[in-house]
Design a protein around this motif. Structure first.
Motif, PDB file in Angstrom:
ATOM      1  N   PHE A   9      19.737  35.937 -32.920  1.00  0.00           N
ATOM      2  CA  PHE A   9      18.717  35.974 -31.748  1.00  0.00           C
ATOM      3  C   PHE A   9      17.849  34.531 -31.938  1.00  0.00           C
TER       4      PHE A   9
ATOM      5  N   LEU B  69      21.779  36.765 -28.533  1.00  0.00           N
ATOM      6  CA  LEU B  69      20.707  36.525 -27.660  1.00  0.00           C
ATOM      7  C   LEU B  69      20.197  35.326 -27.736  1.00  0.00           C
TER       8      LEU B  69
ATOM      9  N   VAL C 120      24.012  37.480 -24.245  1.00  0.00           N
ATOM     10  CA  VAL C 120      23.047  37.299 -23.032  1.00  0.00           C
ATOM     11  C   VAL C 120      22.447  35.939 -23.529  1.00  0.00           C
TER      12      VAL C 120
ATOM     13  N   ASP D  66      13.476  43.278 -32.653  1.00  0.00           N
ATOM     14  CA  ASP D  66      15.111  43.010 -32.555  1.00  0.00           C
ATOM     15  C   ASP D  66      15.695  44.095 -33.134  1.00  0.00           C
TER      16      ASP D  66
END
Length: 302
Positions: free
Chosen positions: A232, A263, A296, A196
């Motif tokens: 994330f 994300l 996202v 990441d």
């Protein structure tokens, strides 16, 4: 200096009691493992309390400070006014091990006024349960200044080869009033394989660990390689993973990637609050190399 294993080690087992230990005004350098290694395992009867203050902790082969809890062992650390630099892995590392899902290997503490710089992996890496609920979070930096010295109660986290702060676990945390800058710029030099990428603050929450609840206030996160803040969260096969972030009064400026990069993948949850409709609570996101804010949400987990 120059000890074959750690500079200082405390090992607690079962329900033994270790209270009110202070490690202060030492040079803890050039040891072939960690500078300071605190390891608690066993029962929940006693919370271990350590103060680490005004030390030079540098040039150790592994971590500057390594904090580890196992089973039901709780640990609280006050880490203040230390210089933690040039260590071979992380400036400060937290790890934990659960023998059963009911274990409470909790790490709490207040860390203020430290300079954490030029460590060859992360400035701070947290791979443990942080905090003991909302009433007792792990606090990295406090708002305001020390009334005795006038110096900031935040930390300077700079020049570390990977992330300034990396979080890989659940729990309750605050990150306040820190300068987090120029981290990640030597990731290629240590052959980083972080999928990441690197960031000033990197929340990398794996599937099934539970919920991370983070409050970030009045930090300056600037000129880092990669993103200023990356979150994330991912979950698969019905595992529960969630990230809840409240960000107030921060500046995300001049990072080579995105200012804020979110994300959320698979079955995970993410709740992100940016600002509180007040001028003081507003955040500045400017001059970053890619998007200022990028979100996202995907069912994919890879």
């Amino acid at each position: 200096d120059t000890n074959v294993i750690n500079g200082i080690t405390f090992l607690r087992t079962d329900d033994a009691i270790i209270d009110n230990v202070t490690i202060s005004n030492n040079n803890i350098q050039n040891n072939t493992a960690d500078g300071i290694y605190l390891h608690a395992l066993g029962g929940f009867q006693d919370q271990l309390d350590f103060t680490i203050r005004a030390n030079l902790i540098g040039d150790n082969t592994f971590n500057g400070i390594n904090l580890r809890t196992e089973a039901d062992a709780p640990m609280n650390t006050t880490i203040t006014n230390n210089l933690i630099e040039n260590n071979g892995t992380n400036g400060i590392q937290l790890t934990a091990f659960e023998i059963s899902a009911a274990d409470q290997e909790i790490q709490t503490g207040v860390w203020t006024g430290n300079t954490i710089r030029n460590n060859q992996q992360h400035g701070i890496q947290i791979s443990a349960v942080s905090g003991n609920g909302a009433a007792q979070p792990l606090i990295i930096g406090q708002n305001g200044t020390d009334p005795a010295t006038g110096l900031s109660l935040g930390n300077l986290i700079t020049g570390n080869f990977l992330d300034g702060i990396e979080v890989n676990g659940a729990g309750d945390m605050e990150i306040n009033n820190n300068m987090i800058s120029l981290n990640g710029r030597n990731a290629a030099g240590v052959a980083s394989t972080e999928a990441d990428g690197v960031a000033g603050v990197d929340l990398n929450i794996p599937s099934g660990v539970g919920e991370l609840r983070l409050r970030m206030t009045n930090n300056t996160i600037q000129s880092n390689a990669g993103d200023g803040l990356e979150a994330f969260s991912r979950a698969f096969f019905g595992n529960f993973t969630a990230v809840t972030v409240t960000a107030l009064g921060n500046t995300f400026d001049g990072n080579t990637g995105r200012g804020i990069d979110l994300l959320n993948a698979g079955d995970a949850y993410m709740n992100f609050r940016l600002g509180d409709n007040t001028l003081a609570g507003g955040n500045v996101v400017s001059n970053n190399g890619l998007e200022g804010i990028y979100v996202v949400n995907t069912p994919a987990t890879n």
